[in-house]
Design a protein around this motif. Structure first.
Motif, mmCIF file in Angstrom:
data_model
loop_
_atom_site.group_PDB
_atom_site.id
_atom_site.type_symbol
_atom_site.label_atom_id
_atom_site.label_comp_id
_atom_site.label_asym_id
_atom_site.label_seq_id
_atom_site.Cartn_x
_atom_site.Cartn_y
_atom_site.Cartn_z
ATOM 1 N N ARG A 107 0.822 -1.202 0.000
ATOM 2 C CA ARG A 107 0.000 0.000 0.000
ATOM 3 C C ARG A 107 0.858 1.254 0.000
ATOM 4 N N ALA A 108 0.418 2.241 -0.784
ATOM 5 C CA ALA A 108 1.016 3.580 -0.801
ATOM 6 C C ALA A 108 2.515 3.569 -1.072
ATOM 7 N N ALA A 141 12.184 8.897 -0.614
ATOM 8 C CA ALA A 141 10.765 8.702 -0.380
ATOM 9 C C ALA A 141 10.139 7.929 -1.556
ATOM 10 N N THR A 142 9.005 7.292 -1.283
ATOM 11 C CA THR A 142 8.385 6.472 -2.311
ATOM 12 C C THR A 142 7.782 7.339 -3.408
ATOM 13 N N PRO A 281 -2.450 9.471 3.283
ATOM 14 C CA PRO A 281 -1.536 10.361 4.008
ATOM 15 C C PRO A 281 -0.138 10.341 3.396
ATOM 16 N N THR A 282 0.455 11.501 3.245
ATOM 17 C CA THR A 282 1.841 11.613 2.802
ATOM 18 C C THR A 282 2.572 12.559 3.748
ATOM 19 N N SER A 313 -3.604 0.235 -7.400
ATOM 20 C CA SER A 313 -4.454 -0.933 -7.165
ATOM 21 C C SER A 313 -5.192 -0.855 -5.828
ATOM 22 N N PHE A 314 -4.540 -0.350 -4.772
ATOM 23 C CA PHE A 314 -5.188 -0.338 -3.465
ATOM 24 C C PHE A 314 -6.302 0.704 -3.369
#
Length: 348
Positions: A107-108, A141-142, A281-282, A313-314
């Motif tokens: 996720r995220a 960071a992602t 949330p980020t 997808s999530f």
């Protein structure tokens, strides 16, 4: 109202001034100038240990060549299924390393630990028909504005170690993640099991400054040759060094990242106050919001620049047909006025 990406921003004046200064006189080429040596020492100071550093021109080059340094015949490198290395680099990591990227969900933007263990278990070292595990790459960071906690990095590294493979970190927004976690560069990398880092500065105020930082000296032996063979050994590398020299001076790089993150905090607060829905949330300089398509279209028509992001997808089923997922990215050059203008355009 430029929120499309942080690489749309220009160059910080201190970095531009140091670039101009580097243009004076003569200096040894191919990484042998005094400026190059000074910056290599700076990297070791920043990471609190001796490191090997290789300048490259782009984040794609950094990721691809770092993974080339860990290549194994038949190798599979495990990455988040929506990470930049697997979605947005045109197969360059596969091309330069000769390996394939193996997607892992989460996720995220974060790889889920159990799913990584399961995925790597499907590639045992003696399964010649399927290939074998060769490495794990995480983005910090992602791509979705989130960060891995220090404990999450350690846990993922332990899984990689259990399969005797190294860990690479894509740090295109390394500084933004660092200040978000309020930690040190050493603590977010080698002390948590990271072997190789793609250190990005272009998105955070530099003109064109990326580097491969190698913590595992067993992997460093081939990187100089990989850098040269891939046409990334710059003759006038002092101009890359000049950017990094100014970038690190007096903690400028951290100040720029804090500003970008603070502008994103302000944007998150303003969107929420205007009854607009944040997608997840980020904590860094990327903000994702679910907007009515008419609102997004009106804002774009009024001169706002942002990216209409594919629904991950999530989040499937949570974005209605008449809605769109929008990504907003702040930078060192974002101001309060820019945020005000964006909100006005969205409210219109």
């Amino acid at each position: 109202m430029f929120f499309q990406s942080d690489n749309w921003a220009g160059v910080h004046p201190s970095i531009a001034a140091n670039l101009s200064k580097a243009g004076e006189g003569f200096a040894a080429a191919y990484g042998n100038s005094d400026a190059d040596r000074t910056v290599l020492d700076l990297f070791s100071e920043v990471f609190e240990r001796d490191v090997s550093v290789y300048f490259v021109g782009t984040g794609t080059a950094a990721n691809s060549l770092a993974l080339a340094a860990i290549q194994r015949p038949g190798g599979a490198v495990f990455s988040h299924c929506e990470a930049h290395v697997i979605e947005d680099e045109c197969g360059a990591p596969d091309f330069f390393s000769g390996m394939r990227m193996a997607p892992v969900a989460g996720r995220a933007g974060r790889i889920e630990l159990d799913l990584l263990s399961k995925a790597m278990g499907a590639y045992p070292q003696d399964a010649v028909h399927h290939g074998r595990s060769a490495g794990v790459t995480i983005t910090q960071a992602t791509e979705m504005g989130t960060v891995y906690s220090l404990d999450q990095i350690s846990a993922l590294s332990e899984v990689a170690r259990s399969h005797n493979v190294p860990v690479h970190m894509d740090g295109a927004r390394f500084a933004n993640a660092l200040v978000s976690l309020d930690t040190s560069p050493a603590e977010m990398t080698w002390r948590r099991g990271v072997d190789l880092l793609s250190f990005g500065a272009t998105k955070n105020g530099c003109w064109c400054a990326e580097a491969i930082v190698c913590f595992n000296q067993d992997l460093a032996a081939d990187l100089a040759f990989i850098q040269k063979r891939s046409a990334q050994l710059f003759s006038k590398s002092r101009f890359v060094a000049a950017q990094f020299e100014a970038y690190f001076a007096d903690g400028l790089w951290l100040a720029l990242a804090r500003h970008a993150n603070r502008m994103a905090d302000q944007l998150r607060e303003r969107l929420t106050a205007a009854d607009m829905r944040l997608a997840w949330p980020t904590t860094t300089n990327e903000v994702f919001a679910i907007l009515p398509k008419r609102v997004a279209g009106t804002a774009l028509g009024r001169g706002a620049h942002f990216y209409e992001w594919p629904v991950p997808s999530f989040l499937q089923g949570e974005v209605a047909e008449k809605e769109t997922l929008a990504r907003f990215v702040t930078s060192f050059a974002t101001t309060d006025a820019h945020v005000d203008e964006l909100l006005e355009a969205l409210k219109a």
